[in-house]
Design an enzyme around this catalytic site. Sequence first.
Site, PDB file in Angstrom:
ATOM      1  N   GLN A   1       0.844  -1.184   0.000  1.00 38.23           N
ATOM      2  CA  GLN A   1       0.000   0.000   0.000  1.00 38.23           C
ATOM      3  C   GLN A   1       0.884   1.241   0.000  1.00 38.23           C
ATOM      4  O   GLN A   1       1.640   1.455   0.949  1.00 38.23           O
ATOM      5  CB  GLN A   1      -0.761  -0.050   1.311  1.00 38.23           C
ATOM      6  CG  GLN A   1      -2.167   0.398   1.274  1.00 38.23           C
ATOM      7  CD  GLN A   1      -2.821   0.026   2.586  1.00 38.23           C
ATOM      8  OE1 GLN A   1      -3.582  -0.913   2.662  1.00 38.23           O
ATOM      9  NE2 GLN A   1      -2.505   0.742   3.634  1.00 38.23           N
TER      10      GLN A   1
ATOM     11  N   SER B   1       0.712   6.428   2.821  1.00 39.25           N
ATOM     12  CA  SER B   1       1.266   7.462   3.708  1.00 39.25           C
ATOM     13  C   SER B   1       2.465   8.162   3.090  1.00 39.25           C
ATOM     14  O   SER B   1       3.216   7.570   2.320  1.00 39.25           O
ATOM     15  CB  SER B   1       1.718   6.841   5.025  1.00 39.25           C
ATOM     16  OG  SER B   1       0.690   6.089   5.588  1.00 39.25           O
TER      17      SER B   1
ATOM     18  N   SER C   1       4.616  -1.212   4.301  1.00 40.62           N
ATOM     19  CA  SER C   1       4.788  -2.586   4.796  1.00 40.62           C
ATOM     20  C   SER C   1       5.003  -3.494   3.590  1.00 40.62           C
ATOM     21  O   SER C   1       4.336  -3.322   2.561  1.00 40.62           O
ATOM     22  CB  SER C   1       3.541  -3.062   5.547  1.00 40.62           C
ATOM     23  OG  SER C   1       3.179  -2.153   6.544  1.00 40.62           O
TER      24      SER C   1
ATOM     25  N   GLU D   1      -6.418   8.347  17.949  1.00 37.69           N
ATOM     26  CA  GLU D   1      -7.174   9.608  18.016  1.00 37.69           C
ATOM     27  C   GLU D   1      -8.133   9.715  16.827  1.00 37.69           C
ATOM     28  O   GLU D   1      -9.286  10.125  16.969  1.00 37.69           O
ATOM     29  CB  GLU D   1      -6.218  10.817  18.017  1.00 37.69           C
ATOM     30  CG  GLU D   1      -5.418  10.988  19.300  1.00 37.69           C
ATOM     31  CD  GLU D   1      -4.257  10.010  19.426  1.00 37.69           C
ATOM     32  OE1 GLU D   1      -3.881   9.385  18.411  1.00 37.69           O
ATOM     33  OE2 GLU D   1      -3.731   9.847  20.541  1.00 37.69           O
TER      34      GLU D   1
ATOM     35  N   GLU E   1      -8.121  -2.935   5.825  1.00 35.07           N
ATOM     36  CA  GLU E   1      -6.898  -3.026   6.623  1.00 35.07           C
ATOM     37  C   GLU E   1      -7.243  -3.169   8.107  1.00 35.07           C
ATOM     38  O   GLU E   1      -6.654  -3.960   8.827  1.00 35.07           O
ATOM     39  CB  GLU E   1      -6.047  -1.779   6.400  1.00 35.07           C
ATOM     40  CG  GLU E   1      -4.701  -1.884   7.096  1.00 35.07           C
ATOM     41  CD  GLU E   1      -3.857  -0.632   6.944  1.00 35.07           C
ATOM     42  OE1 GLU E   1      -4.316   0.338   6.313  1.00 35.07           O
ATOM     43  OE2 GLU E   1      -2.741  -0.632   7.481  1.00 35.07           O
TER      44      GLU E   1
HETATM   45  C1  LIG Z   1       2.529  -0.998  11.698  1.00 34.97           C
HETATM   46  C2  LIG Z   1       2.293   0.043  10.670  1.00 34.97           C
HETATM   47  C3  LIG Z   1       2.113  -0.344   9.351  1.00 34.97           C
HETATM   48  C4  LIG Z   1       1.886   0.624   8.383  1.00 34.97           C
HETATM   49  N1  LIG Z   1       1.789   0.225   7.080  1.00 34.97           N
HETATM   50  C5  LIG Z   1       1.583   1.144   6.128  1.00 34.97           C
HETATM   51  C6  LIG Z   1       1.530   0.764   4.748  1.00 34.97           C
HETATM   52  O1  LIG Z   1       1.691  -0.404   4.395  1.00 34.97           O
HETATM   53  N2  LIG Z   1       1.325   1.716   3.828  1.00 34.97           N
HETATM   54  C7  LIG Z   1       1.146   3.017   4.170  1.00 34.97           C
HETATM   55  O2  LIG Z   1       0.924   3.831   3.282  1.00 34.97           O
HETATM   56  N3  LIG Z   1       1.221   3.434   5.469  1.00 34.97           N
HETATM   57  C8  LIG Z   1       1.443   2.519   6.450  1.00 34.97           C
HETATM   58  N4  LIG Z   1       1.538   2.918   7.763  1.00 34.97           N
HETATM   59  C9  LIG Z   1       1.455   4.334   8.099  1.00 34.97           C
HETATM   60  C10 LIG Z   1       0.190   4.714   8.858  1.00 34.97           C
HETATM   61  O3  LIG Z   1      -0.929   4.667   8.019  1.00 34.97           O
HETATM   62  C11 LIG Z   1       0.420   6.123   9.439  1.00 34.97           C
HETATM   63  O4  LIG Z   1       1.488   6.034  10.349  1.00 34.97           O
HETATM   64  C12 LIG Z   1      -0.805   6.642  10.150  1.00 34.97           C
HETATM   65  O5  LIG Z   1      -1.820   6.943   9.242  1.00 34.97           O
HETATM   66  C13 LIG Z   1      -0.482   7.909  10.981  1.00 34.97           C
HETATM   67  O6  LIG Z   1       0.152   8.864  10.210  1.00 34.97           O
HETATM   68  P1  LIG Z   1       1.502   9.582  10.703  1.00 34.97           P
HETATM   69  O7  LIG Z   1       2.459   8.515  11.112  1.00 34.97           O
HETATM   70  O8  LIG Z   1       1.917  10.523   9.639  1.00 34.97           O
HETATM   71  O9  LIG Z   1       1.107  10.374  12.020  1.00 34.97           O
HETATM   72  P2  LIG Z   1       0.392  11.803  12.089  1.00 34.97           P
HETATM   73  O10 LIG Z   1      -0.790  11.806  11.205  1.00 34.97           O
HETATM   74  O11 LIG Z   1       1.418  12.862  11.860  1.00 34.97           O
HETATM   75  O12 LIG Z   1      -0.103  11.848  13.578  1.00 34.97           O
HETATM   76  C14 LIG Z   1       0.750  12.234  14.666  1.00 34.97           C
HETATM   77  C15 LIG Z   1      -0.116  12.302  15.915  1.00 34.97           C
HETATM   78  O13 LIG Z   1      -1.109  13.345  15.761  1.00 34.97           O
HETATM   79  C16 LIG Z   1      -2.408  12.817  15.983  1.00 34.97           C
HETATM   80  N5  LIG Z   1      -3.378  13.456  15.086  1.00 34.97           N
HETATM   81  C17 LIG Z   1      -3.218  13.718  13.769  1.00 34.97           C
HETATM   82  N6  LIG Z   1      -4.338  14.279  13.262  1.00 34.97           N
HETATM   83  C18 LIG Z   1      -5.234  14.359  14.276  1.00 34.97           C
HETATM   84  C19 LIG Z   1      -6.588  14.834  14.386  1.00 34.97           C
HETATM   85  N7  LIG Z   1      -7.250  15.333  13.341  1.00 34.97           N
HETATM   86  N8  LIG Z   1      -7.192  14.751  15.598  1.00 34.97           N
HETATM   87  C20 LIG Z   1      -6.531  14.246  16.682  1.00 34.97           C
HETATM   88  N9  LIG Z   1      -5.253  13.788  16.632  1.00 34.97           N
HETATM   89  C21 LIG Z   1      -4.614  13.833  15.453  1.00 34.97           C
HETATM   90  C22 LIG Z   1      -2.288  11.347  15.643  1.00 34.97           C
HETATM   91  O14 LIG Z   1      -3.297  10.579  16.279  1.00 34.97           O
HETATM   92  C23 LIG Z   1      -0.896  11.010  16.172  1.00 34.97           C
HETATM   93  O15 LIG Z   1      -0.935  10.768  17.554  1.00 34.97           O
HETATM   94  C24 LIG Z   1       1.802   1.986   8.746  1.00 34.97           C
HETATM   95  C25 LIG Z   1       1.987   2.362  10.084  1.00 34.97           C
HETATM   96  C26 LIG Z   1       2.243   1.414  11.034  1.00 34.97           C
HETATM   97  C27 LIG Z   1       2.459   1.845  12.450  1.00 34.97           C
END
Ligand SMILES: Cc1cc2nc3c(=O)[nH]c(=O)nc-3n(C[C@H](O)[C@H](O)[C@H](O)COP(=O)(O)OP(=O)(O)OC[C@H]3O[C@@H](n4cnc5c(N)ncnc54)[C@H](O)[C@@H]3O)c2cc1C
Length: 410
Positions: free
Chosen positions: A149, A152, A184, A391, A267
């Site tokens: 996928q 992100s 992933s 969240e 997912e």
């Molecule tokens: C095990 C794992 C597998 C993954 N696999 C994939 C994959 O295969 N492909 C892929 O594309 N992505 C993948 N991801 C990425 C995942 O989708 C993102 O990490 C996730 O969507 C969060 O985005 P971010 O890390 O940019 O955090 P951010 O969006 O920057 O968030 C940071 C913090 O701010 C909080 N926050 C953000 N916006 C809000 C809001 N509106 N209200 C309240 N709180 C908020 C969040 O809850 C978090 O605590 C994976 C992540 C993990 C951990």
Amino acid sequence: MNEDLLVLATTTAEREFATQAVAFLSARYDRRRSLTANWGEGDEALSLFHESTDAQERAEANAARAWQRARWDAGFGWIAGPVEYGGRGLPASHDRLYRMIEGAFDVPDMSPLRIGLGTISPVLVAFGTPELIETYAVPMQRGDLIGCQLFSEPGAGSDLAGVRTRAIRRGDDWVIDGQKVWTSNGSFADIGLAIVRTDADAPKHRGLTLFVVPMDTPGVEVRRIRQLTGGHSFAETFLSDVAVPDSHRLGEEGEGWKITNRALAGERRSVGDRSHEMNARALELLRTLAERVGRSDDPLVRDRWAALYVSLQSARFQQQRMQAVPEDRLTGAERAIDKVVVAWAFRDLGRLAAELLGPSFAADTGEWGTFAWTRWSLGALGYRIAGGTEEIIKTVIAERVLGLPREPRV
Ligand SMILES: Cc1cc2nc3c(=O)[nH]c(=O)nc-3n(C[C@H](O)[C@H](O)[C@H](O)COP(=O)(O)OP(=O)(O)OC[C@H]3O[C@@H](n4cnc5c(N)ncnc54)[C@H](O)[C@@H]3O)c2cc1C
């Protein structure tokens, strides 16, 4: 023998199907051994993420492919898939029944194929052209292709609609430029499903389109990310001048957001689905740990262990209930609740282990069954983020279940 598995079937047709499934599985694999653990015996591994070397990773992916092929050949590969594409066309309840039965056997770990089978193939079938289905969904279902996928980005995770990777039309092709992260399976996937911006002037959620990107296309560069538990289940994916034909577009131009949400619901389901076995094992190891440290009679420890048991059982029943509801009648909130409950269980199992272990929770002393819990707890953090952070999930529940006022949106 295996009569206990046949009782899972509720109709004559299901019983016949279950009998075939049990015959297929029992000819190939033994039943899983009972979970009862004794301290210091057997495998102590408790990782929520793979901590494999490159060679192990390849071997795991090959074993998963081979097992999927065997399932396919026997008619258990795509049980609810459309007949015209080689699926068996049976109701989704047969698929669930098969998964429950298979869970009782010591079959290979299917994690490497899970994203392809659980999130990409379903949206290809729902929104793809016959050509896309034939070229990518069917081979994924046959175990020939592994999917990942590409959603992100460094600046777009929770706010996924803010992706900046863009695609520009050039003749019959689209040329993609940008960076994806947390991919992933990225290091061994054959194809990626990418969400990209195709219209910079349209409102944020409307200018997005999905493309199937073969990972060996010139300009795709995958760099592994080392995770804090030691392994490297993820990668960064750089896309530089990556040309994909328009025939690889999934859905209409600008329709990417709707399809991505369907994929994300899949997912969340797969996080829930795979949790039971891991949790049951962790709970059993926790029981032996309490005995080991002489606290199995401590009422506070017993109370917390029992509370964990109850919450895991209720998560399991909630999932079974949800599985009885046709996919198009789910609002998305059900899977969201499931995902967050499972992630909390992972966290709480780790917390109780940390309390029982004291300092050896953090220090890798080599003692059986101790540092494994550190890995578990670090991995548990990932599950609170993957498939939508806690969240974000709470917002979904607040809005769609509790009917609270909506978050301001741009
Ligand atoms: C095990 C794992 C597998 C993954 N696999 C994939 C994959 O295969 N492909 C892929 O594309 N992505 C993948 N991801 C990425 C995942 O989708 C993102 O990490 C996730 O969507 C969060 O985005 P971010 O890390 O940019 O955090 P951010 O969006 O920057 O968030 C940071 C913090 O701010 C909080 N926050 C953000 N916006 C809000 C809001 N509106 N209200 C309240 N709180 C908020 C969040 O809850 C978090 O605590 C994976 C992540 C993990 C951990």
